[in-house]
Design an enzyme around this catalytic site. Structure first.
Site, PDB file in Angstrom:
ATOM      1  N   HIS A 127       0.808  -1.223   0.000  1.00  0.00           N
ATOM      2  CA  HIS A 127       0.000   0.000   0.000  1.00  0.00           C
ATOM      3  C   HIS A 127       0.845   1.278   0.000  1.00  0.00           C
ATOM      4  O   HIS A 127       1.898   1.348   0.611  1.00  0.00           O
ATOM      5  CB  HIS A 127      -0.935   0.019   1.214  1.00  0.00           C
ATOM      6  N   HIS A 136      12.689  -0.812 -12.795  1.00  0.00           N
ATOM      7  CA  HIS A 136      12.588  -2.264 -13.001  1.00  0.00           C
ATOM      8  C   HIS A 136      12.740  -2.935 -11.644  1.00  0.00           C
ATOM      9  O   HIS A 136      13.782  -2.801 -11.001  1.00  0.00           O
ATOM     10  CB  HIS A 136      13.680  -2.745 -13.968  1.00  0.00           C
TER      11      HIS A 136
END
Ligand SMILES: CC(=O)SCCNC(=O)CCNC(=O)[C@H](O)C(C)(C)COP(=O)(O)OP(=O)(O)OC[C@H]1O[C@@H](n2cnc3c(N)ncnc32)[C@H](O)[C@@H]1OP(=O)(O)O
Length: 203
Positions: A127, A136
């Site tokens: 979250h 990446h």
């Protein structure tokens, strides 16, 4: 609007092709000067042709963040996202375009991501994380809640970033690292707890 072209023909591009085909999208070409012939029913057409099927959407499937950014800058097709059907994604998360959200990824509520990022196999983004463009995150990595990742950063396989930490721009976190402190821009950090071993100069 279901046609997609892939910029890139290497190993990562094959994973993204697998992802797009699992989504039911029609991949009509891969562009990479190094590859020709057929890959899983899709023609590999060599160098990028901006005039090829202008109605198709594009995705730049190149694992290296700096190279991906450069190829994005010369791609003229509009972008789409690759999102594997096995990904579990909160409807309260958001992201831009050109992203690759691969097999088994989990994205939790209020996580936000920019453009042209890779969340590789089995990555968990919890979250309130904020991920900038051209990031990446390699297979199996966990970003705990409220982590921030700057543009162009690579986080290696199986790393963990504990809640609230900030990883700067164009930084590198080694495979298996546990990030317990903020990591500055361009730093390369490895180990548990992650320690900076050097700085890179990619931009
Ligand atoms: C689907 C896919 O495969 S996606 C791709 C996933 N790939 C990855 O996760 C790879 C992640 N890469 C790494 O972990 C690399 O080792 C990097 C980027 C952190 C460092 O690479 P390099 O700059 O080439 O560093 P180099 O190999 O010279 O190592 C420097 C030192 O750090 C150590 N080191 C390197 N990586 C790690 C690591 N992950 N954890 C702990 N120590 C490490 C080395 O042992 C070496 O120590 P020494 O100086 O005492 O001998």
């Amino acid at each position: 609007m279901n046609k997609v072209i892939i910029q890139g023909g290497g190993e990562h591009a094959r994973v993204v092709l697998d992802c797009l085909q699992a989504q039911g999208l029609q991949v009509v070409a891969l562009f990479d000067p190094k590859y020709t012939g057929d890959l899983w029913g899709v023609p590999q057409r060599g160098a990028y042709d901006p005039a090829f099927m202008p109605e198709a959407r594009a995705i730049v499937a190149i694992g290296n963040n700096a190279v991906r950014k450069r190829v994005v800058s010369i791609t003229q097709h509009e972008y789409t996202n690759a999102v594997h059907p096995s990904a579990i994604i909160s409807s309260r998360s958001s992201w831009g375009t050109g992203n690759m959200i691969l097999h088994g990824v989990i994205i939790q509520a209020q996580a936000h991501m920019g453009n042209h990022c890779i969340l590789n196999t089995g990555v968990r983004v919890d979250h309130d994380c904020i991920i900038s463009d051209y990031v990446h995150i390699a297979p199996g990595t966990v970003l705990c809640g409220t982590v921030t990742v700057g543009e162009g950063t690579f986080i290696g396989a199986g790393a963990v970033v504990i809640p609230g930490r900030k990883v700067g721009a164009w930084a590198t976190v080694g495979a298996g690292a546990v990030v317990t402190r903020d990591i500055p821009d361009y730093a390369v950090a490895v180990g548990n707890p992650a320690r900076i071993i050097k700085y890179t100069n990619i931009s």
